[in-house]
Each structure stands twice: as C-alpha cells, then as structure tokens.
Design a protein around this motif. Structure first.
Motif, short mmCIF file in Angstrom:
data_model
loop_
_atom_site.label_atom_id
_atom_site.label_comp_id
_atom_site.label_asym_id
_atom_site.label_seq_id
_atom_site.Cartn_x
_atom_site.Cartn_y
_atom_site.Cartn_z
N ASP A 123 51.28 38.00 -2.30
CA ASP A 123 51.46 37.83 -3.86
C ASP A 123 51.37 36.57 -4.38
O ASP A 123 50.58 36.25 -5.18
N ALA A 124 51.92 35.63 -3.46
CA ALA A 124 51.80 34.17 -4.09
C ALA A 124 50.51 33.53 -4.06
O ALA A 124 49.96 32.97 -4.87
N PHE A 125 49.61 34.18 -2.93
CA PHE A 125 48.23 33.65 -2.90
C PHE A 125 47.25 34.31 -3.77
O PHE A 125 46.56 33.51 -4.52
N LEU A 126 47.50 35.61 -4.38
CA LEU A 126 46.84 36.10 -5.47
C LEU A 126 47.21 35.62 -6.72
O LEU A 126 46.14 35.42 -7.51
N ASP A 127 48.43 35.11 -6.86
CA ASP A 127 48.59 34.30 -8.20
C ASP A 127 48.03 33.00 -8.39
O ASP A 127 47.64 32.56 -9.20
N TRP A 128 48.06 32.54 -6.99
CA TRP A 128 47.34 31.04 -6.93
C TRP A 128 45.67 31.08 -7.11
O TRP A 128 45.39 30.26 -7.74
N ARG A 129 45.27 32.36 -6.42
CA ARG A 129 43.70 32.35 -6.76
C ARG A 129 43.49 32.39 -8.17
O ARG A 129 42.47 32.05 -8.71
N GLN A 130 44.23 32.89 -9.16
CA GLN A 130 44.05 33.20 -10.43
C GLN A 130 44.56 31.89 -11.31
O GLN A 130 44.49 31.93 -12.74
N SER A 131 45.25 30.94 -10.71
CA SER A 131 45.86 29.82 -11.44
C SER A 131 44.92 28.71 -11.76
O SER A 131 43.70 28.66 -11.20
N ASP A 132 45.37 27.63 -12.33
CA ASP A 132 44.61 26.49 -12.52
C ASP A 132 44.11 25.43 -11.33
O ASP A 132 43.43 24.80 -11.29
N ALA A 133 44.91 25.94 -10.42
CA ALA A 133 44.80 25.21 -9.08
C ALA A 133 43.75 25.66 -8.19
O ALA A 133 43.16 24.98 -7.03
N ALA A 134 42.94 26.65 -8.43
CA ALA A 134 41.90 27.13 -7.83
C ALA A 134 40.58 26.53 -7.80
O ALA A 134 40.75 26.01 -9.12
N PRO A 135 39.94 26.46 -6.77
CA PRO A 135 38.75 25.71 -6.81
C PRO A 135 37.74 26.06 -8.16
O PRO A 135 37.03 25.19 -8.57
N GLU A 136 37.78 27.43 -8.52
CA GLU A 136 37.00 27.92 -9.51
C GLU A 136 37.50 27.89 -10.89
O GLU A 136 36.89 28.43 -11.81
N ALA A 137 38.66 27.27 -10.91
CA ALA A 137 39.28 27.54 -12.34
C ALA A 137 38.61 26.84 -13.55
O ALA A 137 38.62 27.61 -14.59
N ALA A 138 37.63 25.93 -13.35
CA ALA A 138 36.98 25.37 -14.63
C ALA A 138 35.48 26.23 -14.68
O ALA A 138 34.88 25.83 -15.72
N TRP A 139 35.48 27.00 -14.03
CA TRP A 139 34.14 27.95 -14.34
C TRP A 139 34.36 28.90 -15.48
O TRP A 139 35.51 29.29 -15.72
N ASP A 140 33.12 29.18 -15.92
CA ASP A 140 33.33 30.20 -17.10
C ASP A 140 33.53 31.69 -16.71
O ASP A 140 33.45 31.71 -15.15
N GLY A 141 33.82 32.39 -17.63
CA GLY A 141 34.45 33.81 -17.33
C GLY A 141 36.04 33.89 -16.96
O GLY A 141 36.67 33.03 -16.92
N ILE A 142 36.07 35.15 -16.42
CA ILE A 142 37.66 35.20 -16.06
C ILE A 142 37.78 35.59 -14.43
O ILE A 142 36.59 35.97 -13.76
N SER A 143 38.93 35.39 -13.88
CA SER A 143 39.07 35.70 -12.60
C SER A 143 39.47 37.06 -12.29
O SER A 143 40.20 37.57 -12.86
N LEU A 144 38.83 37.45 -11.25
CA LEU A 144 39.12 38.87 -10.73
C LEU A 144 39.62 38.56 -9.32
O LEU A 144 39.32 38.41 -8.45
N THR A 145 40.95 39.23 -9.23
CA THR A 145 41.44 39.25 -7.91
C THR A 145 41.20 40.37 -7.13
O THR A 145 40.75 41.35 -7.74
N ALA A 146 41.80 40.43 -6.02
CA ALA A 146 41.52 41.53 -4.82
C ALA A 146 42.37 42.60 -5.10
O ALA A 146 43.31 42.70 -6.14
N SER A 147 41.95 43.76 -4.79
CA SER A 147 42.40 44.92 -4.80
C SER A 147 42.71 45.63 -3.72
O SER A 147 41.80 45.53 -2.57
N GLY A 148 43.59 46.69 -3.64
CA GLY A 148 43.73 47.59 -2.34
C GLY A 148 45.01 47.24 -1.86
O GLY A 148 45.52 46.09 -2.02
N PRO A 149 45.23 48.17 -0.75
CA PRO A 149 46.62 47.86 -0.03
C PRO A 149 46.89 46.54 0.70
O PRO A 149 45.83 46.10 1.28
N ALA A 150 47.72 46.05 0.89
CA ALA A 150 48.03 44.85 1.69
C ALA A 150 48.04 45.05 2.96
O ALA A 150 47.60 44.17 3.83
N ASP A 151 48.24 46.01 3.52
CA ASP A 151 48.00 46.73 5.04
C ASP A 151 46.96 47.38 5.56
O ASP A 151 46.80 47.87 6.21
#
Length: 251
Positions: free
Chosen positions: A74-102
């Motif tokens: 959960d914390a990782f997926l939040d981080w991937r959509q945050s301003d700290a992610a390497p792609e944060a300055a790119w155009d468009g919106i961030s799409l996180t992963a989907s599906g069960p954690a296990d």
C-alpha cells in the motif's frame, strides 16, 4: 502545384510503438559497430612499486545511494503516484497497479497506453481486450493477476528515458518482491529489459529465474498485445510463451 501531403502524427506514433515493442531502440548508432569483432579485453591495472608490479583491481564506481523504497504494498503504490516517483514530472496521469496483493501470477508491461488514462487502468481498448483473451486462455483474469507497469506514466513516444532505466528497473524488481508471485509474465521489450536485463528477442523462448528480496519467481517474456494487433502472425509465438508460463505453474 499539388497540395502538400499531410503528416499523420497518430500513425507515426503507432509505428514507433510497434518498433519499440519489437526491441528496436535506435535508428542509427553514433559510432559504427563491428558485430563480428570479439569483445575487448580490459587492460590490467598495476600498482607502482620499486619491486615487481602487482595486479590490482580498479576502484569501484561510487554511486549516490538510492532512496529507500516503501516496504509494504500500500505504501509503495502510494509512493509510485507521489511527486517522489521518477516519472512525476512527465505529462499525463499516473496509473497504479491493479489486482490482488497475493496473486500467484504477476504481469508487467512497459507503460500506460495513450487511451489508458481516460479508462483509468492499464491495458484498455483493443489491446486490453486481447490481453483479457490471453489471460482467459491460461485460466486467469484481471481479478486473479497483479498487473503493473515499469513506468506509471507514459514517456515521450512511449520510450523509457535511458537515464532512468536503471532506477525504474530497481523499482520494478522491488514491486515484484512485494507481490512474491510464483510466475511473472513480461509483455514487451521494456519490461524484459527492466527485469531480465536483456532484449525481448533474446529473452523469449526461455523460462527465467528472478531473484528478489522475498525469494524467486519464474519469468517468461512475450510480445505486448499492441504488437500482436499490428502483427497477428506473432500470436502463435505468443501462445507458445503462455504455454511455457503455465508449465512453470504446473511444475
């Protein structure tokens, strides 16, 4: 004089995507390459001394320490959509992963497609419908697999910037370690390079072992659905890859 021809930017972008999925990274390299030449042998480094010189190893390169990645999904997926992610300055919106954690099967693609932002999830539209059929053919669905992308935003022309490839590969491997899947399906050249360190053309036809912080996963690389739409004859090869993947599950 006749009218000037029009330039179809959408078609040009589609062609670039097609070649990228096939493993073509550059049109012409900066310097000529002799593909038949043997690899160069590095020259030994000797320490200066009054006696006979001693062979020593070159000093390792010093790299700045990477930012610690979150150790829960959960914390990782939040981080991937945050301003700290390497792609944060790119155009468009961030799409996180989907599906069960296990999930026992994880699927990794390169990046969101152009229409995915509007749909709100990875692999939408025609490529998504083909992806759903591929999953159904091996007894899986979006509800049973964990679907993620190396890049959470779409890079310019769909190609990952060279300067970020290493960091994004580290992040993708960390993501795999959080899911701990038994099998991993890598769709497209960028996903193969990130997690196998090799081009799709070399990775296909083999079952690979991927080491991550939680153990090992078996990985199979295959064509991205968008490539299969452009080149339907490759579907037979894609089916062989899926059969190999299922063989890993049953073994």
């Amino acid at each position: 004089m006749g009218a000037l021809p029009t330039f179809d930017t959408a078609q040009a972008a589609s062609i670039l995507d097609w070649w990228h999925d096939a493993g073509v990274d550059v049109l012409v390299e900066d310097t000529p390459r002799d593909w038949m030449a043997p690899p160069p042998v590095p020259a030994p480094v000797f320490a200066s001394s009054a006696r006979a010189p001693l062979l020593i190893e070159a000093a390792p390169a010093i790299h700045a320490p990477a930012v610690q990645l979150p150790d829960t999904l959960d914390a990782f997926l939040d981080w991937r959509q945050s301003d700290a992610a390497p792609e944060a300055a790119w155009d468009g919106i961030s799409l996180t992963a989907s599906g069960p954690a296990d999930a026992t099967l994880m699927v990794m693609v390169d990046c969101p497609d152009r229409d995915d932002g509007e749909a709100g999830h990875l692999l939408s539209g025609v490529p998504g419908r083909l992806f759903d059929r591929m999953l159904a053919a091996i007894g899986q669905s979006r509800d049973t697999v964990h679907l993620a992308a190396v890049c959470v935003r779409r890079p310019l022309a769909g190609r990952t910037p060279a300067g970020l490839e290493t960091r994004l590969a580290e992040i993708a491997l960390h993501h795999v370690g959080l899911i701990r899947p038994r099998g991993l399906l890598l769709l497209g050249n960028a996903a193969s390079r990130a997690l196998l360190g090799t081009e799709l053309t070399s990775a296909r036809g083999l079952s690979h072992a991927i080491d991550h912080k939680s153990g090992k996963s078996r990985a199979v690389a295959s064509f991205h659905p968008r490539f299969l739409i452009e080149k339907p004859m490759a579907k037979a090869e894609s089916w062989k890859d899926l059969q190999m993947l299922m063989g890993d599950f049953q073994g």
